[in-house]
Write a protein that holds these residues in place. Structure first.
Motif, short mmCIF file in Angstrom:
data_model
loop_
_atom_site.label_atom_id
_atom_site.label_comp_id
_atom_site.label_asym_id
_atom_site.label_seq_id
_atom_site.Cartn_x
_atom_site.Cartn_y
_atom_site.Cartn_z
N SER A 172 0.82 -1.21 0.00
CA SER A 172 0.00 0.00 0.00
C SER A 172 0.86 1.26 0.00
CB SER A 172 -1.00 0.01 1.17
OG SER A 172 -0.32 -0.07 2.39
N ILE A 173 1.90 1.32 0.81
CA ILE A 173 2.72 2.54 0.82
C ILE A 173 3.52 2.66 -0.48
CG2 ILE A 173 4.64 1.45 2.10
CD1 ILE A 173 3.64 5.06 2.61
N TYR A 174 4.00 1.52 -0.97
CA TYR A 174 4.76 1.55 -2.22
C TYR A 174 3.88 2.07 -3.36
CZ TYR A 174 7.22 -0.03 -6.39
OH TYR A 174 7.83 -0.06 -7.62
N SER A 175 2.70 1.49 -3.51
CA SER A 175 1.81 1.89 -4.61
C SER A 175 1.38 3.34 -4.48
CB SER A 175 0.56 1.01 -4.66
OG SER A 175 0.92 -0.33 -4.69
N LEU A 176 1.10 3.75 -3.26
CA LEU A 176 0.65 5.13 -3.06
C LEU A 176 1.76 6.13 -3.44
CD1 LEU A 176 -1.47 7.18 -2.10
CD2 LEU A 176 -0.48 7.01 0.18
N LEU A 177 2.98 5.85 -2.99
CA LEU A 177 4.08 6.77 -3.29
C LEU A 177 4.36 6.84 -4.79
CD1 LEU A 177 6.51 6.07 -0.31
CD2 LEU A 177 5.14 8.13 -0.70
N CYS A 178 4.27 5.69 -5.47
CA CYS A 178 4.46 5.70 -6.93
C CYS A 178 3.40 6.59 -7.57
CB CYS A 178 4.35 4.29 -7.51
SG CYS A 178 5.64 3.19 -6.92
N ARG A 179 2.16 6.48 -7.09
CA ARG A 179 1.06 7.29 -7.62
C ARG A 179 1.32 8.78 -7.37
NH1 ARG A 179 -4.27 5.68 -8.78
NH2 ARG A 179 -3.10 3.76 -9.02
N LEU A 180 1.76 9.08 -6.17
CA LEU A 180 2.01 10.49 -5.82
C LEU A 180 3.14 11.07 -6.67
CD1 LEU A 180 1.71 10.22 -1.93
CD2 LEU A 180 0.09 11.35 -3.47
N ASP A 181 4.14 10.26 -6.92
CA ASP A 181 5.24 10.71 -7.78
C ASP A 181 4.69 11.09 -9.15
OD1 ASP A 181 8.45 10.48 -8.14
OD2 ASP A 181 7.43 9.82 -9.96
N ARG A 182 3.83 10.26 -9.68
CA ARG A 182 3.25 10.55 -11.01
C ARG A 182 2.34 11.78 -10.98
NH1 ARG A 182 3.04 4.85 -11.27
NH2 ARG A 182 0.83 4.77 -10.72
N GLN A 183 1.79 12.07 -9.81
CA GLN A 183 0.92 13.25 -9.69
C GLN A 183 1.72 14.55 -9.51
OE1 GLN A 183 -1.81 12.58 -6.48
NE2 GLN A 183 -3.03 11.10 -7.62
N GLY A 184 3.02 14.45 -9.51
CA GLY A 184 3.83 15.67 -9.43
C GLY A 184 4.29 16.03 -8.03
N LEU A 185 4.19 15.09 -7.10
CA LEU A 185 4.71 15.40 -5.76
C LEU A 185 6.21 15.16 -5.70
CD1 LEU A 185 1.55 14.63 -5.06
CD2 LEU A 185 2.44 15.03 -2.78
N MET A 186 6.91 16.12 -5.12
CA MET A 186 8.35 15.93 -4.97
C MET A 186 8.68 15.49 -3.54
SD MET A 186 9.81 19.81 -4.88
CE MET A 186 9.13 21.03 -3.77
N TYR A 187 7.76 15.75 -2.64
CA TYR A 187 7.99 15.35 -1.24
C TYR A 187 6.64 15.17 -0.55
CZ TYR A 187 9.46 15.51 3.65
OH TYR A 187 9.66 15.20 4.97
N CYS A 188 6.54 14.14 0.26
CA CYS A 188 5.31 14.04 1.06
C CYS A 188 5.59 13.33 2.37
CB CYS A 188 4.20 13.36 0.30
SG CYS A 188 4.37 11.62 0.21
N GLU A 189 4.75 13.60 3.33
CA GLU A 189 4.82 12.91 4.61
C GLU A 189 3.51 12.13 4.76
OE1 GLU A 189 5.87 15.94 7.48
OE2 GLU A 189 7.85 16.17 6.55
N VAL A 190 3.63 10.82 4.79
CA VAL A 190 2.47 9.95 4.87
C VAL A 190 2.31 9.51 6.32
CG1 VAL A 190 1.42 7.80 4.07
CG2 VAL A 190 2.88 9.12 2.52
N ARG A 191 1.09 9.63 6.82
CA ARG A 191 0.90 9.26 8.23
C ARG A 191 -0.07 8.10 8.36
NH1 ARG A 191 -0.91 14.73 10.82
NH2 ARG A 191 0.45 15.59 9.23
#
Ligand SMILES: [Zn+2]
Length: 343
Positions: A79-98
């Motif tokens: 779940s964290i892997y897939s979400l971060l890959c998705r966020l990368d494609r959405q243009g996020l350069m940095y995020c904090e997932v809680r």
């Protein structure tokens, strides 16, 4: 400036369980032999609140199904892997997932196993040359009156894995039922361990909750919108440079504000309190970081300077090193003033 093509977004307030896209939910269900014979529209009803959501209680029911699927190490890593890959494609350069480790122990995992599984998923993204997103994990303690031990264990784990993928601690859950002050001792320990603290406050309770969170060591506040009702609390936020993690759509969903027009973002800015823009729960609120900015721009006059300032605020408030922040600032400059022109 066109939001759509930017690749320099930051999201500091994003819950893992409320942000799993449908395809990841389907994948996790299939891996666990859980039947999901329903259309995308039907699945959306389970995961996403309608625009006219009743209140926070209805909002919270949308976490039931994803949480049920996130009780194994494999599912957590995926779940964290897939979400971060998705966020990368959405243009996020940095995020904090809680997320709250204690909500993922129903099938016998220890909180530490939960955290380690999440950190493996994070490492997989960071080691991949395909993705440039950088991320940190915030461990949430939960408001309640019978989970003191679980909360203490969460804080200890945050201390143990701080700088190894974990970047902070949070307090989430029913703010109106369990006052922030009740958790003072817990956050005393977090301070001792030098863990950066953010606390959900001033969302379902008033400005006094924000004041308590600040007094307990929070250096950022999740939501914090009711702080606008008390000048003294605004002064406190200004004095200590404490930034608010605003999540507009989520606040509309839970009726923390009546309409976007009433959203106090401009009042905060005018009063000198720094704010950041975030999603909270991408799937539950059916949003993305781009949509949050677009919605705000429809109602408020967010000129280029302010837009840039909001991105810079997120970088400043991030629980990461100065070296990483410098890279993020450089990327904002590149995206806003060079790369974006050709797109
Ligand atoms: Zn939140």
């Amino acid at each position: 400036m066109n939001n759509k093509d930017l690749h320099c977004y930051v999201d500091l307030h994003l819950h893992l369980d409320g942000s799993l896209p449908q395809d990841i939910v389907r994948k996790l269900a299939a891996q666990q032999d859980i039947s999901l014979e329903m259309s995308d529209a039907e699945l959306k009803k389970i995961l996403t609140v309608p625009l006219e959501c009743k209140d926070l209680n209805e909002y919270l029911t949308k976490f039931d199904f994803p949480l049920k699927l996130m009780q194994t190490e494999e599912a957590l890593e995926e779940s964290i892997y897939s979400l971060l890959c998705r966020l990368d494609r959405q243009g996020l350069m940095y995020c904090e997932v809680r997320f709250a480790p204690q909500l993922h122990t129903r099938q016998g995992l220890s909180q530490e196993k939960v955290v380690k599984a999440i950190l493996r998923g994070l490492a997989k993204v960071e080691e991949s040359s395909e993705y440039t997103i950088r991320a940190g994990i915030i461990l949430c303690c939960m408001r309640g009156d019978d989970n003191g031990e679980a909360n203490s264990a969460t804080v200890e784990l945050a201390g143990k894995y701080l700088g190894k993928g974990v970047c902070g601690v949070d307090l989430a859950g029913a703010e109106a039922l369990y006052p922030t002050m009740q958790f003072a001792e817990l956050f005393e320990r977090a301070k001792e361990l030098k863990i950066p603290i953010t606390i959900h406050a001033g969302e379902a309770a008033g400005a006094e909750s924000v004041e308590q969170a600040v007094n307990m060591g929070a250096v950022r506040i999740g939501h914090g919108i009711h702080a606008i009702e008390d000048k003294r609390v605004l002064e406190l936020l200004r004095k200590y440079n404490i930034m608010l993690e605003l999540c507009p759509t989520s606040n509309l969903n839970t009726k923390a504000v009546g309409s976007l027009k009433e959203y106090p973002i401009m009042e905060f800015i005018q009063s000198g309190v720094k704010v950041t823009v975030n999603t909270d729960n991408m799937t539950v609120s059916d949003t993305t970081i781009q949509k949050e900015f677009e919605r705000l721009k429809e109602v408020f006059e967010i000129k280029d300077d302010l837009y840039k300032q909001l991105l810079y605020n997120s970088v400043e408030a991030a629980f990461t090193t100065e070296a990483v922040k410098e890279q993020l600032r450089e990327r904002i400059e590149r995206e806003l003033f060079v790369d974006n022109k050709g797109r």
